[in-house]
Design a protein around this motif. Structure first.
Motif, PDB file in Angstrom:
ATOM      1  N   GLY A 118     -53.749  24.311-101.678  1.00 34.07           N
ATOM      2  CA  GLY A 118     -52.627  23.471-101.269  1.00 34.07           C
ATOM      3  C   GLY A 118     -52.823  22.800 -99.922  1.00 34.07           C
ATOM      4  N   LEU A 119     -53.909  23.168 -99.246  1.00 34.82           N
ATOM      5  CA  LEU A 119     -54.176  22.582 -97.929  1.00 34.82           C
ATOM      6  C   LEU A 119     -54.850  21.222 -98.065  1.00 34.82           C
ATOM      7  N   SER A 120     -54.459  20.308 -97.205  1.00 33.45           N
ATOM      8  CA  SER A 120     -55.179  19.040 -97.106  1.00 33.45           C
ATOM      9  C   SER A 120     -55.121  18.563 -95.658  1.00 33.45           C
ATOM     10  N   ILE A 121     -56.173  17.905 -95.262  1.00 35.35           N
ATOM     11  CA  ILE A 121     -56.245  17.399 -93.892  1.00 35.35           C
ATOM     12  C   ILE A 121     -55.135  16.385 -93.646  1.00 35.35           C
ATOM     13  N   GLY A 122     -54.848  15.548 -94.651  1.00 38.84           N
ATOM     14  CA  GLY A 122     -53.796  14.549 -94.509  1.00 38.84           C
ATOM     15  C   GLY A 122     -52.421  15.174 -94.333  1.00 38.84           C
ATOM     16  N   ARG A 123     -52.134  16.195 -95.111  1.00 44.27           N
ATOM     17  CA  ARG A 123     -50.831  16.853 -95.022  1.00 44.27           C
ATOM     18  C   ARG A 123     -50.651  17.519 -93.657  1.00 44.27           C
ATOM     19  N   LEU A 124     -51.671  18.224 -93.205  1.00 45.34           N
ATOM     20  CA  LEU A 124     -51.576  18.889 -91.900  1.00 45.34           C
ATOM     21  C   LEU A 124     -51.401  17.868 -90.778  1.00 45.34           C
ATOM     22  N   ALA A 125     -52.113  16.766 -90.876  1.00 46.63           N
ATOM     23  CA  ALA A 125     -52.000  15.719 -89.855  1.00 46.63           C
ATOM     24  C   ALA A 125     -50.571  15.173 -89.809  1.00 46.63           C
ATOM     25  N   THR A 126     -49.997  14.935 -90.980  1.00 48.10           N
ATOM     26  CA  THR A 126     -48.630  14.402 -91.048  1.00 48.10           C
ATOM     27  C   THR A 126     -47.617  15.405 -90.506  1.00 48.10           C
ATOM     28  N   GLU A 127     -47.715  16.656 -90.960  1.00 46.82           N
ATOM     29  CA  GLU A 127     -46.739  17.665 -90.554  1.00 46.82           C
ATOM     30  C   GLU A 127     -46.802  17.967 -89.059  1.00 46.82           C
ATOM     31  N   LEU A 128     -48.001  17.946 -88.503  1.00 45.06           N
ATOM     32  CA  LEU A 128     -48.160  18.295 -87.087  1.00 45.06           C
ATOM     33  C   LEU A 128     -48.197  17.065 -86.179  1.00 45.06           C
ATOM     34  N   GLU A 129     -48.058  15.893 -86.806  1.00 44.64           N
ATOM     35  CA  GLU A 129     -48.025  14.621 -86.059  1.00 44.64           C
ATOM     36  C   GLU A 129     -49.258  14.446 -85.179  1.00 44.64           C
ATOM     37  N   VAL A 130     -50.397  14.662 -85.811  1.00 42.01           N
ATOM     38  CA  VAL A 130     -51.681  14.383 -85.158  1.00 42.01           C
ATOM     39  C   VAL A 130     -52.458  13.468 -86.087  1.00 42.01           C
TER      40      VAL A 130
END
Length: 200
Positions: free
Chosen positions: A35-47
């Motif tokens: 369920g992890l993706s670099i795009g999702r983490l970037a969006t959620e953490l605003e980086v």
């Protein structure tokens, strides 16, 4: 240390990496490591997406780093406090209660991180499976050694460790799946009965 200048960029980069991995472990405890993706983490953490990618380089490296980060959190919360105690029943009880508190207190929203990701990777060969398996073997060995260190033990340490870990994992599973907080009370009762039988 006086006179040593800390590179602010490196410090900020390491802080960002820790934030990414903490959020990744939270997601994986609910949705699995896939369920992890670099795009999702970037969006959620605003980086920036490129910023997240620069830390890990691939999804597999992100997954491996997430397993290591979750293991460090588990070590700090469950293992280290128990190892401060001398070998014996108190150490074993601290390990078991520490695990139950870690799951019951929802250190990760999906309960135990490792319980959540084991089923996802147990039949899939590769580096991620190996890392998860290594963490699981380490925990089993730790519990088994703690059982063996209890004076007046009258049972097989491997069998006792197997049963104790099964009680913990079932409490976690029933709590998460059925939203049943009483599962932890039942697990504590089962642990106590098992130890009463195993120790003279």
């Amino acid at each position: 240390m006086v006179g040593v200048k800390v590179d602010g960029r490196l410090e900020r980069g390491e802080q960002t990496r820790r934030q990414i991995l903490r959020r990744a472990a939270e997601i994986a405890s609910v949705e699995g490591l896939e369920g992890l993706s670099i795009g999702r983490l970037a969006t959620e953490l605003e980086v920036s997406k490129s910023g997240v990618f620069a830390h890990f380089g691939s999804k597999e490296e992100l997954q491996l780093a997430t397993v290591r980060a979750a293991a460090k959190i588990f070590l700090d919360q469950v293992v280290t406090p128990a190892l401060d105690l001398p070998p014996g029943l108190a150490r074993l009880e601290s390990l078991l209660e520490g695990w139950l508190a870690y799951s019951e207190g929802r250190t990760f929203p999906g309960g135990c991180f490792f319980y959540a990701v084991q089923a996802e990777f147990d039949a899939r060969p590769g580096r991620v499976r190996d890392a998860i398996a290594e963490a699981g073997r380490g925990w089993t060995t730790l519990v088994r050694d703690a059982v063996e260190g209890v004076p007046d033990l009258v049972a097989d340490p491997d069998q006792v460790a197997f049963e104790l870990i099964a009680f913990l994992e079932l409490a976690n599973a029933q709590s998460v799946l059925y939203d049943d907080p009483a599962a932890y009370r039942r697990a504590r009762t089962a642990v106590r009965s098992c130890l009463d039988r195993a120790v003279r």
